[in-house]
Scaffold this motif. Structure first.
Motif, PDB file in Angstrom:
ATOM      1  N   VAL A   1       0.804  -1.216   0.000  1.00 62.76           N
ATOM      2  CA  VAL A   1       0.000   0.000   0.000  1.00 62.76           C
ATOM      3  C   VAL A   1       0.843   1.274   0.000  1.00 62.76           C
ATOM      4  CG1 VAL A   1      -1.733   1.333   1.278  1.00 62.76           C
ATOM      5  CG2 VAL A   1      -2.023  -1.130   0.983  1.00 62.76           C
ATOM      6  N   PRO A   2       1.888   1.390   0.842  1.00 63.28           N
ATOM      7  CA  PRO A   2       2.723   2.596   0.754  1.00 63.28           C
ATOM      8  C   PRO A   2       3.345   2.783  -0.624  1.00 63.28           C
ATOM      9  CG  PRO A   2       3.179   1.420   2.784  1.00 63.28           C
ATOM     10  CD  PRO A   2       2.311   0.525   1.964  1.00 63.28           C
ATOM     11  N   LEU A   3       3.749   1.675  -1.256  1.00 67.24           N
ATOM     12  CA  LEU A   3       4.315   1.764  -2.606  1.00 67.24           C
ATOM     13  C   LEU A   3       3.271   2.278  -3.588  1.00 67.24           C
ATOM     14  CD1 LEU A   3       6.558   1.238  -4.681  1.00 67.24           C
ATOM     15  CD2 LEU A   3       5.760  -1.141  -4.801  1.00 67.24           C
ATOM     16  N   THR A   4       2.043   1.741  -3.496  1.00 69.74           N
ATOM     17  CA  THR A   4       0.966   2.183  -4.378  1.00 69.74           C
ATOM     18  C   THR A   4       0.687   3.671  -4.194  1.00 69.74           C
ATOM     19  OG1 THR A   4      -0.090   0.018  -4.487  1.00 69.74           O
ATOM     20  CG2 THR A   4      -1.488   1.922  -4.888  1.00 69.74           C
ATOM     21  N   LEU A   5       0.624   4.117  -2.932  1.00 75.48           N
ATOM     22  CA  LEU A   5       0.375   5.534  -2.677  1.00 75.48           C
ATOM     23  C   LEU A   5       1.457   6.407  -3.290  1.00 75.48           C
ATOM     24  CD1 LEU A   5      -0.823   5.626   1.038  1.00 75.48           C
ATOM     25  CD2 LEU A   5      -2.141   6.273  -0.973  1.00 75.48           C
ATOM     26  N   SER A   6       2.705   5.994  -3.109  1.00 76.63           N
ATOM     27  CA  SER A   6       3.820   6.790  -3.615  1.00 76.63           C
ATOM     28  C   SER A   6       3.813   6.879  -5.127  1.00 76.63           C
ATOM     29  CB  SER A   6       5.148   6.191  -3.134  1.00 76.63           C
ATOM     30  OG  SER A   6       5.188   6.136  -1.729  1.00 76.63           O
ATOM     31  N   GLN A   7       3.349   5.826  -5.771  1.00 74.76           N
ATOM     32  CA  GLN A   7       3.290   5.824  -7.232  1.00 74.76           C
ATOM     33  C   GLN A   7       2.065   6.568  -7.751  1.00 74.76           C
ATOM     34  OE1 GLN A   7       3.448   1.473  -7.539  1.00 74.76           O
ATOM     35  NE2 GLN A   7       5.302   1.670  -8.765  1.00 74.76           N
ATOM     36  N   THR A   8       1.023   6.653  -6.928  1.00 72.95           N
ATOM     37  CA  THR A   8      -0.268   7.141  -7.393  1.00 72.95           C
ATOM     38  C   THR A   8      -0.422   8.645  -7.267  1.00 72.95           C
ATOM     39  OG1 THR A   8      -1.286   5.027  -6.829  1.00 72.95           O
ATOM     40  CG2 THR A   8      -2.765   6.897  -7.104  1.00 72.95           C
ATOM     41  N   LEU A   9       0.087   9.227  -6.181  1.00 75.37           N
ATOM     42  CA  LEU A   9      -0.112  10.655  -5.976  1.00 75.37           C
ATOM     43  C   LEU A   9       1.039  11.231  -5.177  1.00 75.37           C
ATOM     44  CD1 LEU A   9      -2.775  11.454  -3.226  1.00 75.37           C
ATOM     45  CD2 LEU A   9      -1.448   9.370  -3.286  1.00 75.37           C
ATOM     46  N   PRO A  10       1.258  12.547  -5.308  1.00 74.53           N
ATOM     47  CA  PRO A  10       2.302  13.201  -4.526  1.00 74.53           C
ATOM     48  C   PRO A  10       1.842  13.409  -3.083  1.00 74.53           C
ATOM     49  CG  PRO A  10       1.704  14.471  -6.508  1.00 74.53           C
ATOM     50  CD  PRO A  10       0.620  13.464  -6.255  1.00 74.53           C
ATOM     51  N   LEU A  11       2.442  12.691  -2.159  1.00 74.86           N
ATOM     52  CA  LEU A  11       2.105  12.837  -0.746  1.00 74.86           C
ATOM     53  C   LEU A  11       2.787  14.067  -0.169  1.00 74.86           C
ATOM     54  CD1 LEU A  11       2.580   9.117   0.333  1.00 74.86           C
ATOM     55  CD2 LEU A  11       0.415  10.352   0.395  1.00 74.86           C
ATOM     56  N   THR A  12       2.061  14.808   0.672  1.00 67.67           N
ATOM     57  CA  THR A  12       2.705  15.899   1.402  1.00 67.67           C
ATOM     58  C   THR A  12       3.786  15.344   2.312  1.00 67.67           C
ATOM     59  OG1 THR A  12       0.618  17.111   1.378  1.00 67.67           O
ATOM     60  CG2 THR A  12       2.295  17.852   2.945  1.00 67.67           C
ATOM     61  N   GLY A  13       3.520  14.199   2.938  1.00 75.43           N
ATOM     62  CA  GLY A  13       4.507  13.581   3.801  1.00 75.43           C
ATOM     63  C   GLY A  13       3.891  12.476   4.623  1.00 75.43           C
ATOM     64  N   ALA A  14       4.725  11.880   5.486  1.00 80.40           N
ATOM     65  CA  ALA A  14       4.300  10.736   6.286  1.00 80.40           C
ATOM     66  C   ALA A  14       4.612  10.958   7.752  1.00 80.40           C
ATOM     67  CB  ALA A  14       4.995   9.464   5.801  1.00 80.40           C
ATOM     68  N   VAL A  15       3.773  10.361   8.597  1.00 80.26           N
ATOM     69  CA  VAL A  15       3.969  10.333  10.041  1.00 80.26           C
ATOM     70  C   VAL A  15       4.175   8.882  10.448  1.00 80.26           C
ATOM     71  CG1 VAL A  15       2.894  10.757  12.293  1.00 80.26           C
ATOM     72  CG2 VAL A  15       2.526  12.361  10.401  1.00 80.26           C
ATOM     73  N   VAL A  16       5.178   8.634  11.282  1.00 81.85           N
ATOM     74  CA  VAL A  16       5.449   7.277  11.771  1.00 81.85           C
ATOM     75  C   VAL A  16       5.086   7.222  13.243  1.00 81.85           C
ATOM     76  CG1 VAL A  16       7.229   5.537  12.211  1.00 81.85           C
ATOM     77  CG2 VAL A  16       7.269   6.842  10.075  1.00 81.85           C
ATOM     78  N   VAL A  17       4.219   6.261  13.599  1.00 78.77           N
ATOM     79  CA  VAL A  17       3.787   6.057  14.978  1.00 78.77           C
ATOM     80  C   VAL A  17       4.529   4.867  15.556  1.00 78.77           C
ATOM     81  CG1 VAL A  17       1.816   5.572  16.492  1.00 78.77           C
ATOM     82  CG2 VAL A  17       1.502   6.960  14.421  1.00 78.77           C
ATOM     83  N   CYS A  18       5.034   5.014  16.781  1.00 82.52           N
ATOM     84  CA  CYS A  18       5.691   3.886  17.433  1.00 82.52           C
ATOM     85  C   CYS A  18       5.507   3.988  18.938  1.00 82.52           C
ATOM     86  CB  CYS A  18       7.169   3.823  17.063  1.00 82.52           C
ATOM     87  SG  CYS A  18       8.117   5.248  17.596  1.00 82.52           S
ATOM     88  N   THR A  19       5.854   2.931  19.639  1.00 84.57           N
ATOM     89  CA  THR A  19       5.867   2.913  21.092  1.00 84.57           C
ATOM     90  C   THR A  19       7.323   2.911  21.550  1.00 84.57           C
ATOM     91  OG1 THR A  19       5.481   0.526  20.882  1.00 84.57           O
ATOM     92  CG2 THR A  19       3.597   1.892  21.458  1.00 84.57           C
ATOM     93  N   PRO A  20       7.582   3.141  22.851  1.00 82.05           N
ATOM     94  CA  PRO A  20       8.960   3.417  23.270  1.00 82.05           C
ATOM     95  C   PRO A  20       9.916   2.229  23.283  1.00 82.05           C
ATOM     96  CG  PRO A  20       7.359   4.321  24.841  1.00 82.05           C
ATOM     97  CD  PRO A  20       6.619   3.410  23.936  1.00 82.05           C
ATOM     98  N   GLN A  21       9.398   0.972  23.319  1.00 84.12           N
ATOM     99  CA  GLN A  21      10.309  -0.146  23.513  1.00 84.12           C
ATOM    100  C   GLN A  21      11.159  -0.399  22.271  1.00 84.12           C
ATOM    101  OE1 GLN A  21       7.025  -0.353  23.120  1.00 84.12           O
ATOM    102  NE2 GLN A  21       6.298  -2.446  22.786  1.00 84.12           N
ATOM    103  N   GLU A  22      12.303  -1.019  22.487  1.00 87.60           N
ATOM    104  CA  GLU A  22      13.314  -1.141  21.440  1.00 87.60           C
ATOM    105  C   GLU A  22      12.809  -1.905  20.223  1.00 87.60           C
ATOM    106  OE1 GLU A  22      16.705  -0.240  19.540  1.00 87.60           O
ATOM    107  OE2 GLU A  22      16.087   0.514  21.505  1.00 87.60           O
ATOM    108  N   VAL A  23      12.034  -2.979  20.430  1.00 91.43           N
ATOM    109  CA  VAL A  23      11.573  -3.769  19.284  1.00 91.43           C
ATOM    110  C   VAL A  23      10.665  -2.937  18.383  1.00 91.43           C
ATOM    111  CG1 VAL A  23       9.571  -4.745  20.503  1.00 91.43           C
ATOM    112  CG2 VAL A  23      10.584  -5.985  18.574  1.00 91.43           C
TER     113      VAL A  23
END
Length: 365
Positions: free
Chosen positions: A225-247
């Motif tokens: 899906v991210p690949l499709t989005l990148s090919q399909t339209l110009p994204l303003t940008g991306a936000v990455v969500v994560c939790t604090p643990q190392e994994v």
């Protein structure tokens, strides 16, 4: 040539007085940015409007104070000064292939792994941007696990009007999800080409109308899906969500690397489930560690948008489809979510000013 006004003061005088007053985020002069509007001068009054690049501007108060100080210093206080603050969300300024007509900014929200609260944060960001007065849509591209309809309490089946699909609305938010098209218990099984078709249909056949922001909830990981989005339209940008643990941080690092390989600008990282304040009082707890996302963002040279705590209110409201209530007055999650929203809006404005054109996607075989 500027028209003359009572006591000889002109619009040009006002603009010259404001030269040097900068937008603290954009590091540019308000006059040069065209943000000073509707100057009105009478014998008793000087009125003007500062038109910001987003209604979620976190430094609105400072900008107004700087304008007032510059006027007083350079023009004196002979008249009442009235400063109106407005906002007009800007896009990237150019039309590119794949753009969605009427949609100024498209923001992808992703994560390196599941279980970090990505969909909840995507919906919260959409409601937060709307809270400040923007027109917002939310597209659920997490095709295998479409949770957005449940989180926002939306149901129904999208209808067609002519050749356009009409989005579902929930509390003013325009929505599209495969969850509206399948039964809740039905498993979604499809290969890459089918995913590509669904994503394209949601982007370009849905009648999104005029939007300041379209937030897209991506599936976790680094798949099709991210690949499709990148090919399909110009994204303003991306936000990455994560939790604090190392994994989780290891997977978030991979997500950052994926967006960079796809030439998608990184708007920032958010640390979710950052800490827990026990309901009955007591010391703050850090079930998954603390500060890992901020440190990793610094290492990766990615803006850090803020922390969202492990708040029962978010889980409870999401479970009953009332996620928008997490932004209500008195909600314990409100200040944290709005802080992240303001930081995100800030980064979008900076991105649109500094880099108006999106680079061409390069596929390395």
């Amino acid at each position: 040539m500027s028209a003359s006004h009572p006591a000889g003061l002109t619009e040009q005088d006002v603009l010259l007085a404001l030269k040097g007053v900068q937008d603290p985020d954009l590091k540019r002069d308000l006059v040069d940015l065209g943000m000073i509007k509707d100057i009105r001068i009478t014998d008793q009054l000087l009125e003007l409007t500062v038109n910001l690049t987003t209604p979620a501007c976190p430094l609105k108060g400072k900008i107004e104070a700087d304008v007032r100080e510059a006027i007083g210093r350079n023009l004196g206080n002979a008249r009442e000064l009235r400063v109106n603050m407005s906002a007009d969300v800007r896009g990237k300024g150019v039309i590119e292939k794949g753009d969605i007509p009427g949609v100024r900014n498209v923001i992808a929200v992703g994560s390196g792994k599941g279980g970090v609260g990505k969909s909840t944060l995507a919906a919260s960001l959409a409601y937060g941007l709307q809270h400040y007065g923007s027109k917002v849509g939310l597209m659920d591209a997490d095709v295998y696990g479409p949770s957005v309809p449940h989180l926002v309490g939306a149901s129904g089946r999208p209808m067609a009007k002519g050749e356009r699909i009409q989005p579902i609305e929930a509390n003013g938010l325009k929505l599209m999800s495969i969850g509206f098209l399948v039964k809740p218990e039905q498993a979604v099984i499809m290969r890459g080409p089918m995913l590509h078709g669904i994503v394209n249909q949601f982007l370009h056949q849905v009648d999104w109308g005029e939007l300041d922001y379209l937030v897209i909830d991506l599936p976790p990981g680094t798949g099709d899906v991210p690949l499709t989005l990148s090919q399909t339209l110009p994204l303003t940008g991306a936000v990455v969500v994560c939790t604090p643990q190392e994994v989780a941080l290891l997977d978030a690092t991979r997500a950052v690397a994926m967006f960079r390989q796809l030439k998608v600008p990184l708007l920032g990282m958010v640390e979710n489930m950052s800490f827990l304040d026990p309901p009955g009082g007591g010391d703050r707890m850090y079930p998954f560690g603390h500060g890992g996302a901020r440190r990793r963002a610094e290492e990766l040279d990615v803006p850090f948008l803020g922390e969202v705590p492990l708040v029962f209110d978010i889980r409870e409201k999401g479970d009953i489809g009332l996620l928008h209530e997490t932004l209500a007055e008195g909600s314990p999650s409100r200040p944290y979510l709005l802080g992240v929203v303001e930081a995100l809006a800030q980064q979008i404005s900076i991105r649109n000013l500094k880099a108006p054109r999106m680079p061409t996607l390069e596929i390395i075989s």
